[in-house]
Design an enzyme around this catalytic site. Structure first.
Site, PDB file in Angstrom:
ATOM      1  N   ILE A  51       0.826  -1.207   0.000  1.00  0.00           N
ATOM      2  CA  ILE A  51       0.000   0.000   0.000  1.00  0.00           C
ATOM      3  C   ILE A  51       0.862   1.258   0.000  1.00  0.00           C
ATOM      4  CG2 ILE A  51      -0.227   0.054   2.522  1.00  0.00           C
ATOM      5  CD1 ILE A  51      -3.045   1.180   2.108  1.00  0.00           C
TER       6      ILE A  51
ATOM      7  N   SER B 233      13.435  -0.036   5.573  1.00  0.00           N
ATOM      8  CA  SER B 233      13.067  -1.439   5.506  1.00  0.00           C
ATOM      9  C   SER B 233      14.097  -2.251   6.277  1.00  0.00           C
ATOM     10  CB  SER B 233      13.014  -1.927   4.051  1.00  0.00           C
ATOM     11  OG  SER B 233      12.780  -3.324   3.997  1.00  0.00           O
TER      12      SER B 233
ATOM     13  N   ARG C 273      -1.619 -11.829   6.661  1.00  0.00           N
ATOM     14  CA  ARG C 273      -2.985 -11.913   7.187  1.00  0.00           C
ATOM     15  C   ARG C 273      -3.264 -13.264   7.831  1.00  0.00           C
ATOM     16  NH1 ARG C 273      -2.863  -9.309   2.410  1.00  0.00           N
ATOM     17  NH2 ARG C 273      -3.896  -7.289   2.188  1.00  0.00           N
TER      18      ARG C 273
ATOM     19  N   ARG D 268       2.064   1.488  -3.786  1.00  0.00           N
ATOM     20  CA  ARG D 268       1.025   1.705  -4.800  1.00  0.00           C
ATOM     21  C   ARG D 268       0.243   2.989  -4.581  1.00  0.00           C
ATOM     22  NH1 ARG D 268      -3.118  -0.789  -4.755  1.00  0.00           N
ATOM     23  NH2 ARG D 268      -2.980  -1.899  -2.767  1.00  0.00           N
TER      24      ARG D 268
ATOM     25  N   LYS E 154      -4.485   1.191   9.750  1.00  0.00           N
ATOM     26  CA  LYS E 154      -5.593   0.791  10.627  1.00  0.00           C
ATOM     27  C   LYS E 154      -5.437  -0.689  11.033  1.00  0.00           C
ATOM     28  CE  LYS E 154      -6.827  -1.520   7.040  1.00  0.00           C
ATOM     29  NZ  LYS E 154      -6.618  -2.990   7.086  1.00  0.00           N
TER      30      LYS E 154
END
Length: 323
Positions: free
Chosen positions: A13, A35, A162, A16, A94
């Site tokens: 994210i 990083s 995830r 992009r 978030k």
């Protein structure tokens, strides 16, 4: 005054959406990217014309005023705290943290130091949701009775964060927080969890499917669904006594997409196309110039984490993270 940004982590994210928006935003400069893998930082820096560095070195840079933090949820607390202690404003992906205790501590630290701490929910900055809320308040739907919202994505490749319980993965934290925050946006922070279900499979240690029922002010019921693995779904419906309104591409619309909000009697409301990424970053930059104006957003962030805790408790689901 130019707000000088550093990005802590080379998440997709960040590459992009966020970095291109930062480059296009007046009064903002992208200074550095960090990083744990030097090659990733160098490639990112070459693409966006900034300096590659490490996490700690970025936080020690005097030419960085604010940090965008797109790390996995379980790492939010550690690196948000480090950034605040280094005197940086923080925009963290978030939710601010997966649980309320750490969120409260971080908000207290930010307030003590006069810094902005904000979680990066972008969708509330899109005008389509303001159009819906305005229609509700104007009585266009009659008395509002319910909200039904769903956000789900197809299964991700093996090894995706995830699916990692130690990084606070799972559908609730990654996806369910969107319709949860939508309910807060439409009905306020006084919503409560009535009941919840979270489901996994023997192959996964994280929740993959969830359903939550919320009690909202004025006897409104909100039902939210979310799933990791299955069809892509991204929509909600607000039902009133006289009409209902349906919103598609609710949480992640493209910047050039003009929403048409469909009413059950065939009418429609048109909200303008809007780049919610740029709007969210511009609003954060404005807050950094007046940190004491951000109290309501910090309160909403804490309430989201409290509701996440309540959902897990109602579902009998324990949160396992590295912290």
């Amino acid at each position: 005054m130019t707000l000088r940004f550093g990005i802590l982590g080379c998440a997709d994210i960040a590459r992009r959406r966020v970095a291109p928006a930062l480059l296009a935003l007046p009064g903002v400069e992208l200074v550095a990217v960090a990083s744990r893998t030097p090659g990733r930082a160098s490639a990112f820096a070459d693409e966006f014309g900034c300096a590659p560095t490490t996490y700690t070195a970025l936080l020690n840079r005097p030419d960085v005023d604010a940090v965008y933090l797109p790390l996995p949820p379980a790492l939010h607390a550690e690196w948000t705290e480090a950034a605040l202690l280094a005197g940086k404003h923080v925009l963290v992906e978030k939710p601010i943290t997966p649980s309320a205790d750490t969120a409260r501590a971080l908000v207290w630290l930010a307030e003590e130091r006069g810094l902005v701490l904000r979680e990066n929910f972008m969708f509330p900055h899109h005008r389509q949701h303001h159009t819906v809320r305005d229609a509700m308040r104007a009585g266009l739907l009659g008395r509002v009775r319910s909200l039904s919202a769903e956000f789900g994505i197809p299964a991700r490749p093996d090894g995706d964060i995830r699916y990692d319980a130690a990084l606070a993965g799972g559908a609730l934290v990654d996806l369910g927080c969107y319709p949860l925050r939508l309910a807060q946006f439409l009905f306020g922070d006084g919503i409560t969890v009535r009941d919840a279900e979270l489901y996994s499979t023997p192959a996964h240690g994280v929740d993959l499917i969830g359903r939550v029922t919320l009690s909202c002010p004025d006897s409104v019921t909100a039902t939210i669904h979310f799933h990791l693995g299955g069809d892509y779904v991204n929509e909600y419906t607000v039902r009133g006594e006289s009409r209902s309104i349906r919103v598609e591409r609710a949480f992640t619309p493209p910047a050039d997409w003009t929403p048409r909000l469909t009413l059950t009697d065939g009418a429609g409301l048109v909200a303008p196309a809007h780049d919610q990424v740029t709007a969210a970053l511009a609003d954060f930059a404005t807050a950094c110039r007046d940190p004491h104006s951000d109290h309501s957003k910090r309160a909403a962030a804490i309430r989201t984490t409290e509701l996440l805790d309540d959902i897990r408790a109602a579902a009998g689901w324990a949160l396992t993270t590295v912290r």
